[in-house]
Design an enzyme around this catalytic site. Structure first.
Site, PDB file in Angstrom:
ATOM      1  CD  GLU A 228      -2.757   1.341   2.215  1.00  0.00           C
ATOM      2  OE1 GLU A 228      -3.917   1.389   2.262  1.00  0.00           O
ATOM      3  OE2 GLU A 228      -2.507   0.697   3.599  1.00  0.00           O
ATOM      4  CB  ALA A 367       0.044  -1.535  12.665  1.00  0.00           C
ATOM      5  CG  MET A 368       0.153  -3.194   4.978  1.00  0.00           C
ATOM      6  SD  MET A 368      -0.937  -1.907   4.960  1.00  0.00           S
ATOM      7  CE  MET A 368      -2.114  -2.284   3.542  1.00  0.00           C
ATOM      8  CG  HIS A 402      -5.814   1.571  12.663  1.00  0.00           C
ATOM      9  ND1 HIS A 402      -6.591   2.871  12.815  1.00  0.00           N
ATOM     10  CD2 HIS A 402      -5.676   1.733  11.404  1.00  0.00           C
ATOM     11  CE1 HIS A 402      -6.707   3.323  11.455  1.00  0.00           C
ATOM     12  NE2 HIS A 402      -5.931   2.341  10.897  1.00  0.00           N
ATOM     13  CD  GLU A 403      -3.050  -1.373  10.892  1.00  0.00           C
ATOM     14  OE1 GLU A 403      -3.889  -1.598  10.075  1.00  0.00           O
ATOM     15  OE2 GLU A 403      -2.718  -0.215  11.247  1.00  0.00           O
ATOM     16  CG  HIS A 406      -8.127  -1.102   7.874  1.00  0.00           C
ATOM     17  ND1 HIS A 406      -8.392  -0.292   7.311  1.00  0.00           N
ATOM     18  CD2 HIS A 406      -6.492  -0.945   9.206  1.00  0.00           C
ATOM     19  CE1 HIS A 406      -7.673   1.247   6.999  1.00  0.00           C
ATOM     20  NE2 HIS A 406      -6.982   0.936   7.616  1.00  0.00           N
ATOM     21  CD  GLU A 425      -5.355   4.084   6.805  1.00  0.00           C
ATOM     22  OE1 GLU A 425      -6.302   3.557   8.129  1.00  0.00           O
ATOM     23  OE2 GLU A 425      -4.553   2.922   6.364  1.00  0.00           O
ATOM     24  CE1 TYR A 491      -4.043   5.607   9.188  1.00  0.00           C
ATOM     25  CE2 TYR A 491      -3.503   7.133   7.836  1.00  0.00           C
ATOM     26  CZ  TYR A 491      -3.293   6.422   8.213  1.00  0.00           C
ATOM     27  OH  TYR A 491      -2.534   5.015   7.432  1.00  0.00           O
TER      28      TYR A 491
END
Length: 978
Positions: A228, A367-368, A402-403, A406, A425, A491
């Site tokens: 990304e 982080a992803m 958060h991740e 997603h 986001e 964000y």
């Protein structure tokens, strides 16, 4: 981001040669070579070979180079000049094989070569004889097109082939172009077959990259991916846009001593023998439909811990030492319940059969959220035993939440293009707070949201900033502009937009609309308008909530506009108005530059009681219910819980009533609104909306304030980091010291006692953990002897027994004041600790602390070390800049530069000299000082840098003159009120 190596051919045009015939022959030879090799890849010329296509007559092509093309410079204009792919082809499925040559006995190369093959099944939407897909930093080793494909064709030999005439790269827009001898047929399926090679790097964590690290006493390496936003094209040729979703079958060839991970569980494994070397071939199950940016890979020698949640395995992968020490246990224990909570909330199950989470030694992206293989920097996932006295538990909880958020917002439903990345986001950021508050109900959610997100973005955002949450697609012309969208507006402001939307709807309606949105666009893509449509449907299906306009009209007024409004209430008349917030507002600015308004939800309270929602949908409106009487108990606060994205101003009577209530009974005003009043008032005064005295009046009650987060906000505004060196602040400092220390006594005594007697009592107090550094630093800055003594005491105890750690929340302050009040003995001790430390975060903290010395000789010695000693050869801290940021260090750094500017420039880059100019000149207030500083730096800077620096120094001078006037008014107020 910039390219890693040069690309293309740079043919030297020779000057006059003795023989015209020889010159012609050379030119002819060069033309032939160019035609043979072309611009085959964006790699260094020394690595460039050829870009071939197979003979379509061969039933089993080997994809060897056979056809070459002319260089880029000969191409006409065409679709390859556009940022977006043409709509001719729709990818349906990728068969991807990657073979990185990572071996445990070869860990030193900064670049690691990999090869690969990808077969992409596509549907032709429009007849075309030119195929475009993305590719960057890759060499094309072969290309073929099979088709049209027949679903019933079982034998590959029966499927036709489309001859490929040319293969070339349009580097500006990062395209691989295949020119065919005949057009593809609309509605038919084809398979693009490409073989390629490229490199993964250690320093550039994009695409495939290397991490080097130490585990169990040995040097090791791993390979991981970051796709990304636009880095999948660095790893394999693909249709690298978020709306072009497809399924993936991924195979990774790797050394047998490593484990390979990808989005899906392992399907099968086999061995491959290459010239006597054994390699393992790991193939994974087919993914759901997903964009290329979510494809993920890791090859590592890691350990893991696992658990099962609702029948699906969750594994946390990390260094074997970290796994053995239990550092991954906290993340493992919270991951499953977070998944379950969000599944229940949206009534949509997580669709993948497993989740792997890998902790990398170094990961720039923090982080992803890759589907099935989330990637974290280990500092944000692993909890060490000595992290108990940090905010790390809450930080890990937020980032994991958060991740996982997603997995629904981004992975299941993806924005149609990057201009709406906030749909990913913003919602993930919003729900991370909801998740953390659900599992930690004692955590004050409004105050945490303000501290973590709202405070910072309100300071960055204003009417003239060229950045709205949702950008128009046509505004983008270059690929690197996409990466710039991952900023505080996407964000923080994105989350604030979602929070505001949630606040003027009830929770059930909010979640109901999101469920409908997620179900409708699962495995697909959505635009901002799609989201608003589902919210409007939810509104239309009920009658309790009535809005002044459509959801689209309301939210578009926020997402398509930069900045935010200042809402001003006149409590005498009940008239409320809105105007854009500007930095340094000047008279009539609004009329000259900004005609738009926002549709503003106003949640409010009167005398501590929550009132009904009202809307300010024009520039001015009357609300009689907001008038206040002469009663001492009558007051109004707008923006309940700070859920609206705006600042609030009042007329003089409104501020006076609030000030009276604070002095009478501050507890009647909730903590979040004490925060709000302080932060809004000081920001408004800083930018000429109200007088500074109005903001200062709100601080009179502070002797009774026992909430550290409120004190944090006060001190950030009254004692900013550059306060001591600001122009004309000495008189103000003396008065402020007396004024604040008198009011700080109670809060200081409370927390200093805890630090001395039972510091572990703070381990679950998140607001204290994030606020203590500012409290302790401010009290020591104001010269309270007890603070200075405590700093010396804790520093010396640590020197005598390094195992007895300084409490983490105040470690930076203690180290600084320990050095500031110490001698070369303390400084040398810290230098030794620094030289033997490998943790980058801790080294930065130590580097900062060593700059706190008041001794010019020590600081000069420090800077000499920085430019001559290998132990200072690291990237995260520029020592000269850190020294120059301190009051004493500013003068020492200037003197040091006289004889060492070339060495400083070589060590840190010439751009660092510009930064040093601003740091050293941060107190200038006259044109003569500007000229003196420019003359000092002129031999060091290039001409274009000097011109930019002059403008910047003038800005600093003007800002200091404004601050000088502000400081004088603060001093005058303090004389009256101390």
């Amino acid at each position: 981001m910039g390219p890693r190596s040069s690309s293309g051919f740079f043919v030297s045009r020779a000057v006059a040669l003795p023989l015209a015939g020889l010159a012609a022959a050379l030119l002819l030879a060069l033309a032939v070579l160019a035609a043979l090799y072309g611009h085959c890849a964006r790699v260094a010329p020394s690595e460039l070979h050829g870009c071939g296509v197979p003979d379509a007559r061969k039933p089993n092509p080997t994809l060897e180079p056979e056809v070459t093309v002319a260089p880029d410079v000969w191409r006409p204009s065409g679709p390859w000049d556009q940022l977006r792919l043409p709509p001719w082809l729709v990818p349906l499925h990728y068969e991807l094989e990657l073979w990185p040559r990572l071996r445990p006995d070869e860990l030193s190369p900064p670049a690691l070569r990999f090869t690969g093959r990808v077969n992409i099944t596509v549907r032709c939407a429009e007849a075309t004889a030119r195929l475009l897909l993305h590719s960057l930093f890759l060499r094309c080793d072969g290309a073929a097109v099979r088709g049209p494909l027949s679903p019933a064709a079982g034998d590959a030999a029966t499927v036709g082939r489309v001859p490929v005439d040319k293969v070339w790269f349009a580097e500006d827009m990062q395209y691989l172009v295949l020119e065919l001898r005949e057009a593809l047929q609309p509605g038919s399926l084809y398979e693009l077959q490409l073989s390629f090679s490229g490199s993964g790097y250690q320093d550039f964590r994009e695409g495939l990259f290397i991490n080097l690290y130490t585990d169990q006493g040995e040097r090791r390496a791993l390979l991981a991916s970051q796709m990304e936003p636009t880095f999948a094209r660095n790893v394999f040729p693909c249709f690298d846009e978020p709306a072009l979703k497809a399924t993936f079958n991924i195979t990774i060839i790797h050394h047998p001593s490593y484990v390979a991970l990808s989005n899906m569980p392992k399907l099968r494994q086999s061995e491959k023998d290459v010239n006597g070397s054994k390699w393992t071939v790991t193939t994974f199950h087919t993914t759901p439909r997903m964009p290329t940016y979510l494809a993920a890979f890791a090859i590592c020698d890691y350990g893991h811990v696992s658990r099962t949640e609702r029948g699906k395995e969750i594994r946390i992968w990390a260094r074997k030492d970290a796994i053995a020490n239990g550092n991954a246990d906290f993340a493992l224990n919270i991951t499953g319940p977070i998944f379950s909570f969000l599944e229940d909330l949206f009534n949509i199950s997580y669709p993948l059969p497993k989740t792997d989470i890998i902790a990398l030694p170094t990961f720039d992206n923090r982080a992803m959220e890759n589907w099935g293989l989330m990637i974290f920097d280990e500092s944000l996932l692993l909890l060490k035993p000595d992290d108990q006295l940090t905010e790390k538990k809450t930080v890990i909880s937020h980032i994991v939440s958060h991740e996982i958020g997603h997995q629904w917002f981004g992975n299941l439903v993806t924005m149609s293009w990057w201009n709406n990345i906030w749909l990913n986001e913003g919602f993930a950021s919003h729900f991370e707070f909801g998740v953390v508050n659900y599992f930690n109900p004692k955590l004050p959610g409004n105050e945490v949201f303000f501290s973590n997100l709202l405070h910072d973005v309100l300071r960055e955002d204003h009417a003239m900033v060229p950045r709205a949450v949702s950008m128009k697609v046509e505004n983008f012309t270059e690929t690197n502009e996409i990466s710039e969208l991952f900023d505080i507006f996407t964000y923080n402001k994105g989350a604030s937009m979602v929070r505001m939307l949630s606040s003027f709807l009830n929770e059930n309606l909010f979640i109901s609309a999101l469920k409908s949105y997620l179900e409708t666009f699962s495995y697909s893509n959505a635009k901002q308008d799609d989201l608003w449509r589902h919210f409007q449907m939810a509104i239309d299906d009920q009658s309790k909530i009535v809005l002044p306009a459509t959801v689209k009209s309301i939210m578009d007024s926020w997402t398509y506009q930069s900045g935010f409004p200042v809402i001003t209430l006149n409590v005498s008349t009940g008239i409320m108005k809105q105007e854009p917030f500007y930095l340094g507002k000047v008279k009539n600015q609004t009329l000259l530059t900004h005609n738009d308004t926002w549709i503003v939800p106003i949640l409010w309270m009167k005398n501590g009681t929550t009132q009904s929602l009202v809307w300010l949908d024009k520039s001015s409106k009357l609300f009689p219910e907001m008038q206040v009487s002469n009663s001492d108990h009558d007051w109004v606060i707008l923006n309940l819980n700070m859920t609206g994205y705006y600042r609030v101003n009042y007329d003089k009577l409104g501020w006076k009533k609030l000030n009276q209530q604070l002095e009478k009974d501050h507890k009647a005003i909730p903590v979040i609104h004490r925060l709000q009043l302080i932060d809004d008032a000081f920001s408004l005064s800083q930018n000429n909306y109200i007088e500074i005295e109005t903001a200062l009046d709100l601080t009179k009650y502070l002797a009774e304030e026992d909430e550290i987060i409120v004190w944090h906000t006060v001190l950030v505004n009254l004692l900013p980091s550059n306060f001591v060196s600001d122009v004309g602040n000495y008189d103000t400092y003396t008065l402020l010291k007396k004024y604040l220390l008198k009011r700080l006594t109670s809060i200081w005594n409370h927390y200093s006692t805890i630090i001395r007697e039972n510091v572990t009592a703070l381990q679950d107090d998140y607001l204290a953990l994030i606020s203590l550094e500012k409290l302790f630093g401010s009290v020591c800055l104001l010269g309270l002897e007890d603070c200075l003594q405590l700093s010396r005491e804790l520093f010396r105890n640590w020197m005598d027994n390094p195992e007895k750690e300084i409490p983490y929340p105040i470690k930076t302050v203690i180290l600084c004041y320990g050095i500031a009040s110490g001698s070369d003995k303390e400084w040398d001790f810290l230098l030794n600790i620094y030289a033997n430390n490998t943790n980058e975060e801790e080294r930065s903290q130590l580097a900062y602390a060593m700059s706190c010395s008041k001794d010019p000789w020590i600081l000069t010695r420090y800077m000499e070390y920085a430019i001559t000693t290998n132990s200072f050869n690291f990237n995260e801290t520029n020592i000269i800049e850190v020294v120059a940021a301190f009051d004493v260090g500013r003068y020492v750094a200037k003197d040091f530069l006289v004889n060492n500017w070339q060495a400083v420039s070589e060590r840190y880059g010439i751009h660092s000299l510009v930064t040093l100019m601003y740091l050293i000149g941060r107190t200038i207030s006259t044109d003569a000082q500007v000229m003196e500083l420019q003359q000092f730096f002129s031999p060091m800077l290039e001409e274009h840098q000097s011109l930019k620096a002059h403008a910047k120094l003038q800005t600093i001078k003007n800002e200091n003159l404004k601050n000088k006037n502000r400081s004088a008014r603060i001093a005058a107020w303090l004389r009256k009120n101390t």
